[in-house]
Design a protein around this motif. Structure first.
Motif, PDB file in Angstrom:
ATOM      1  N   ILE A 270      10.285  -5.002  14.748  1.00 67.30           N
ATOM      2  CA  ILE A 270      11.821  -4.181  15.446  1.00 67.30           C
ATOM      3  C   ILE A 270      10.963  -5.004  17.140  1.00 67.30           C
ATOM      4  O   ILE A 270      12.771  -3.963  17.691  1.00 67.30           O
ATOM      5  CB  ILE A 270      11.629  -2.905  15.472  1.00 67.30           C
ATOM      6  CG1 ILE A 270      10.442  -1.733  15.274  1.00 67.30           C
ATOM      7  CG2 ILE A 270      12.948  -2.877  13.706  1.00 67.30           C
ATOM      8  CD1 ILE A 270      11.355  -0.384  14.762  1.00 67.30           C
ATOM      9  N   GLY A 271      10.618  -4.805  17.578  1.00 67.64           N
ATOM     10  CA  GLY A 271       9.349  -4.783  18.822  1.00 67.64           C
ATOM     11  C   GLY A 271       9.654  -3.442  19.451  1.00 67.64           C
ATOM     12  O   GLY A 271       9.884  -2.372  19.159  1.00 67.64           O
ATOM     13  N   HIS A 272       8.746  -3.946  20.970  1.00 64.32           N
ATOM     14  CA  HIS A 272       8.807  -2.220  21.341  1.00 64.32           C
ATOM     15  C   HIS A 272       9.809  -1.923  21.916  1.00 64.32           C
ATOM     16  O   HIS A 272       9.506  -0.437  22.614  1.00 64.32           O
ATOM     17  CB  HIS A 272       7.105  -2.646  22.523  1.00 64.32           C
ATOM     18  CG  HIS A 272       8.500  -4.188  23.477  1.00 64.32           C
ATOM     19  ND1 HIS A 272       9.434  -3.578  24.116  1.00 64.32           N
ATOM     20  CD2 HIS A 272       7.737  -4.895  23.759  1.00 64.32           C
ATOM     21  CE1 HIS A 272       9.275  -4.938  25.362  1.00 64.32           C
ATOM     22  NE2 HIS A 272       8.726  -5.380  24.962  1.00 64.32           N
ATOM     23  N   SER A 273      10.955  -2.309  22.182  1.00 63.14           N
ATOM     24  CA  SER A 273      12.014  -1.671  22.705  1.00 63.14           C
ATOM     25  C   SER A 273      13.348  -1.104  21.685  1.00 63.14           C
ATOM     26  O   SER A 273      14.181  -0.473  21.958  1.00 63.14           O
ATOM     27  CB  SER A 273      13.095  -2.434  23.534  1.00 63.14           C
ATOM     28  OG  SER A 273      11.728  -2.709  24.884  1.00 63.14           O
ATOM     29  N   ALA A 274      13.001  -1.043  20.403  1.00 64.96           N
ATOM     30  CA  ALA A 274      13.436  -0.152  19.439  1.00 64.96           C
ATOM     31  C   ALA A 274      13.653   1.360  19.580  1.00 64.96           C
ATOM     32  O   ALA A 274      13.311   1.832  18.100  1.00 64.96           O
ATOM     33  CB  ALA A 274      13.784  -0.976  18.120  1.00 64.96           C
ATOM     34  N   ARG A 275      14.232   1.696  20.096  1.00 64.53           N
ATOM     35  CA  ARG A 275      13.518   3.106  20.512  1.00 64.53           C
ATOM     36  C   ARG A 275      14.435   3.709  19.325  1.00 64.53           C
ATOM     37  O   ARG A 275      14.258   4.859  18.887  1.00 64.53           O
ATOM     38  CB  ARG A 275      14.321   3.784  22.143  1.00 64.53           C
ATOM     39  CG  ARG A 275      13.598   3.405  22.720  1.00 64.53           C
ATOM     40  CD  ARG A 275      13.602   3.307  24.273  1.00 64.53           C
ATOM     41  NE  ARG A 275      12.887   2.827  25.576  1.00 64.53           N
ATOM     42  CZ  ARG A 275      13.310   2.763  26.873  1.00 64.53           C
ATOM     43  NH1 ARG A 275      14.103   3.672  26.492  1.00 64.53           N
ATOM     44  NH2 ARG A 275      12.482   2.724  27.639  1.00 64.53           N
ATOM     45  N   ASP A 276      16.067   3.729  19.145  1.00 63.47           N
ATOM     46  CA  ASP A 276      16.555   4.812  18.501  1.00 63.47           C
ATOM     47  C   ASP A 276      16.410   4.380  16.356  1.00 63.47           C
ATOM     48  O   ASP A 276      16.366   5.029  15.963  1.00 63.47           O
ATOM     49  CB  ASP A 276      18.077   4.382  18.168  1.00 63.47           C
ATOM     50  CG  ASP A 276      18.506   2.541  18.525  1.00 63.47           C
ATOM     51  OD1 ASP A 276      17.001   2.107  18.160  1.00 63.47           O
ATOM     52  OD2 ASP A 276      19.843   1.921  18.611  1.00 63.47           O
ATOM     53  N   THR A 277      16.109   3.222  16.527  1.00 67.11           N
ATOM     54  CA  THR A 277      15.118   2.890  15.282  1.00 67.11           C
ATOM     55  C   THR A 277      13.534   3.552  15.274  1.00 67.11           C
ATOM     56  O   THR A 277      14.011   4.360  14.016  1.00 67.11           O
ATOM     57  CB  THR A 277      15.123   1.568  14.871  1.00 67.11           C
ATOM     58  OG1 THR A 277      16.055   0.039  15.026  1.00 67.11           O
ATOM     59  CG2 THR A 277      14.351   1.297  13.696  1.00 67.11           C
ATOM     60  N   PHE A 278      13.161   3.026  16.244  1.00 70.08           N
ATOM     61  CA  PHE A 278      12.229   5.124  15.917  1.00 70.08           C
ATOM     62  C   PHE A 278      12.356   6.045  15.878  1.00 70.08           C
ATOM     63  O   PHE A 278      11.513   6.688  15.087  1.00 70.08           O
ATOM     64  CB  PHE A 278      10.725   4.141  17.239  1.00 70.08           C
ATOM     65  CG  PHE A 278      10.551   3.204  17.929  1.00 70.08           C
ATOM     66  CD1 PHE A 278       9.592   2.396  16.833  1.00 70.08           C
ATOM     67  CD2 PHE A 278      10.293   3.089  19.431  1.00 70.08           C
ATOM     68  CE1 PHE A 278       9.804   1.107  17.794  1.00 70.08           C
ATOM     69  CE2 PHE A 278       9.276   1.675  20.003  1.00 70.08           C
ATOM     70  CZ  PHE A 278       9.106   1.113  18.969  1.00 70.08           C
ATOM     71  N   GLU A 279      12.991   6.195  16.008  1.00 76.43           N
ATOM     72  CA  GLU A 279      13.769   7.304  16.068  1.00 76.43           C
ATOM     73  C   GLU A 279      14.025   7.915  15.128  1.00 76.43           C
ATOM     74  O   GLU A 279      13.481   8.716  13.819  1.00 76.43           O
ATOM     75  CB  GLU A 279      14.686   8.561  16.669  1.00 76.43           C
ATOM     76  CG  GLU A 279      14.013   8.649  18.627  1.00 76.43           C
ATOM     77  CD  GLU A 279      15.728   8.395  19.441  1.00 76.43           C
ATOM     78  OE1 GLU A 279      15.097   8.165  20.503  1.00 76.43           O
ATOM     79  OE2 GLU A 279      16.477   7.735  19.155  1.00 76.43           O
ATOM     80  N   MET A 280      14.853   7.370  14.208  1.00 76.36           N
ATOM     81  CA  MET A 280      15.019   7.238  12.947  1.00 76.36           C
ATOM     82  C   MET A 280      13.921   7.065  11.290  1.00 76.36           C
ATOM     83  O   MET A 280      13.700   8.200  10.944  1.00 76.36           O
ATOM     84  CB  MET A 280      15.560   5.862  12.823  1.00 76.36           C
ATOM     85  CG  MET A 280      16.289   5.792  10.769  1.00 76.36           C
ATOM     86  SD  MET A 280      15.695   5.115   9.896  1.00 76.36           S
ATOM     87  CE  MET A 280      15.626   3.137  10.091  1.00 76.36           C
ATOM     88  N   LEU A 281      13.033   6.440  11.896  1.00 78.96           N
ATOM     89  CA  LEU A 281      12.062   6.511  11.404  1.00 78.96           C
ATOM     90  C   LEU A 281      10.891   7.582  11.586  1.00 78.96           C
ATOM     91  O   LEU A 281      10.167   8.367  10.485  1.00 78.96           O
ATOM     92  CB  LEU A 281      10.703   5.044  11.676  1.00 78.96           C
ATOM     93  CG  LEU A 281      11.452   3.752  11.022  1.00 78.96           C
ATOM     94  CD1 LEU A 281      10.597   2.100  11.993  1.00 78.96           C
ATOM     95  CD2 LEU A 281      11.263   3.618   9.581  1.00 78.96           C
TER      96      LEU A 281
END
Length: 542
Positions: A270-281
């Motif tokens: 997902i790349g280093h800037s997918a902050r919303d996806t990091f939060e979901m995970l």
């Protein structure tokens, strides 16, 4: 075939000189030389008045065994290694046993692209999900942001087909260990897709944005022809994880439009800037930990200055091209300051992906013929600087990007300052001989408040120190542009060493820069290959 290393010749030698050097090193006549190809070409510019080219060659001779026996003492001569790629055992078995299930690849940056390519080449028909747009549409949106200040949060420098590396210098070299020659596979596939053949042998290959666009499109077409399926503007907003003893199991994904996709094998690229996806995970319990990254500014000098400092009278030579540099300084406060993502003959670009936040990056075209050289000059930071939560590094990035947005005027103009004024701690009011390249515009100010005090202090110490490494680098009217915060992912989605699956979520394969396992186009692509092989093995054993 023999590999002959350390063949040194003057910069302006002719082809006959290279042939003569091979014959002399091997001690054979012309009739015993069947041919040779250049495996790698680099240069030694330590003596600027006498720059030397250094070759590694793959050489075919009439009696290879006799040459090796006679020159066994030569540490720079050996049988040429086999660098051809071989698919992981189990790939065909997985394809035959899993026609009903398709692996899913999230993200189409270098890591996701090569994961998808390898899975498709093994007959596994991957489904590729990308939150952004196809690369040409994305390019229109990105250039529109630079011209009109209209940011599309799902289609920009960070998000869309090709990933963040599409708007970069397109560097294709790395210092990763690569015993299986996966990097060679990456370069070979890029050449098939339209990259110049020289990337196979020059020491620091690069492509540039416009060529990358065409290559990404060609590779997508190849993947689709082998059964892969792309879905753009398909953002993953949730992951279905079945609980289990010790580790859960991926069961499916949910897209922003509500569609549920059943799958047990997901490549997370997902790349280093997918902050919303990091939060979901993190909210779903996937194991994540904070990791170090770096923060700083972009600096621009005249490319002619860097060329002259590095190459002297050979500056402008077509083989050498635009000069690059690499700088490191260890500051008195214990911080390391270094150059990162150096873009010869390039531009500083607006790389924001969230409204109200400002980020810079660097980009070059293949020609590298713009007026300025630019690089990030950054300070290393660690989770000790943002303690307390696995996602605390993201919060720090956002805070700094919001500061930069405000310092620039709140309209996506970047805050800027002359290097001399920054070191002296005074605001800049006018540009000097260096015209900044950032678009929409650069707003002169005081960059001191843009970063934490420890970073500002280290940077102010570093610029005069860098002048000892490159004379003239501490140029008072060189331009700083803030801020650089996306040097790497601020988190690591940890995976097991044996099967590359998440520590606590089976079927989830964290990969590439976003997961904290790569740093650049080549290393991300190599990681995509490794993870694709791991997926094939997991599917074969399921």
């Amino acid at each position: 075939m023999l590999r002959l290393n350390e063949v040194k010749l003057p910069l302006d030698h002719d082809e006959a000189a290279l042939t003569g050097a091979v014959l002399a090193r091997l001690g054979i006549g012309a009739d015993a030389l069947l041919g040779y190809t250049v495996f790698k070409r680099s240069y030694d510019a330590r003596k600027r008045s006498a720059i030397v080219l250094i070759y590694s060659l793959d050489v075919a001779v009439a009696d290879e065994a006799a040459v090796l026996a006679r020159l066994g003492h030569d540490a720079h001569l050996a049988p040429a290694p086999d660098t051809s790629y071989r698919f992981v055992a189990g790939g065909a078995q997985a394809a035959g046993a899993s026609r009903a299930e398709r692996p899913v690849v999230i993200g189409t940056g270098p890591c996701g692209l090569f994961a998808a390519l390898i899975l498709a080449q093994m007959g596994l028909r991957p489904l590729i999900l990308e939150r952004g747009k196809q690369v040409r549409e994305r390019t229109v949106d990105t250039f529109g942001f630079w011209r009109k200040r209209e940011l599309n949060p799902e289609s920009n420098v960070q998000f869309g087909e090709g990933g963040a590396g599409t708007f970069s210098d397109g560097k294709l070299y790395s210092q990763i260990k690569d015993p299986k020659h996966y990097g060679r596979k990456v370069l070979t596939e890029f050449v098939k897709a339209g990259a110049p053949e020289e990337i196979m042998y020059v020491s620091k290959p690069h492509i540039g944005t416009f060529r990358l666009v065409k290559m990404v499109e060609q590779m997508r077409a190849n993947i689709e022809a082998m059964g892969g399926e792309y879905r753009f503007e398909s953002k993953v907003v949730d992951i279905d994880i079945a609980p289990g003893e010790g580790a859960g199991q991926v069961r499916g994904l949910t897209l922003a439009g509500g569609e549920h996709i059943a799958t047990r094998h997901v490549v997370l690229a997902i790349g280093h800037s997918a902050r919303d996806t990091f939060e979901m995970l993190h909210a779903r319990g996937v194991y994540i930990e904070a990791k170090p990254f770096s923060i700083g500014f972009r600096v621009e000098h005249p490319q002619s200055l860097i060329d002259n400092c590095r190459f002297g009278p050979s500056a402008g030579h077509p083989i050498l091209g635009a000069a690059d540099y690499k700088l490191v300084h260890h500051a008195a406060n214990g911080r390391s300051v270094y150059s990162f993502c150096m873009c010869p003959g390039g531009t500083v670009v607006a790389a924001a992906s969230e409204p109200g936040r400002l980020v810079t990056n660097g980009m070059s075209q293949y020609s590298r013929n713009e007026r300025n050289a630019n690089s990030a000059i950054v300070v290393g930071i660690t989770p000790l600087d943002y303690p307390g939560h696995p996602l605390a590094g993201i919060a720090l990035q956002r805070e700094l990007e919001e500061r930069a947005f405000a310092l620039g005027g709140g309209n996506y103009d970047a805050p800027g300052q002359l290097v001399g004024d920054f070191v002296a701690g005074r605001a800049s009011t006018a540009f000097g001989s260096v015209t900044p390249s950032y678009k929409p515009a650069v707003h002169l100010t005081d960059l001191g408040p843009a970063l934490p005090e420890y970073a500002t202090a280290a940077l102010r110490e570093a610029f005069p120190a860098f002048n000892k490494q490159i004379k003239g680098y501490y140029q008072a009217d060189a331009v700083l542009t803030g801020v650089e915060t996306r040097t790497s992912s601020p988190i690591r989605i940890k995976r097991r060493d044996d099967d590359l699956q998440s520590l606590n979520t089976r079927g989830l394969f964290p990969a590439g820069e976003g997961a904290g396992y790569a740093g650049g186009i080549l290393s991300a692509a190599v990681d995509g290959i490794k993870v694709a092989e791991a997926v094939a093995l997991a599917m074969a054993s399921a």
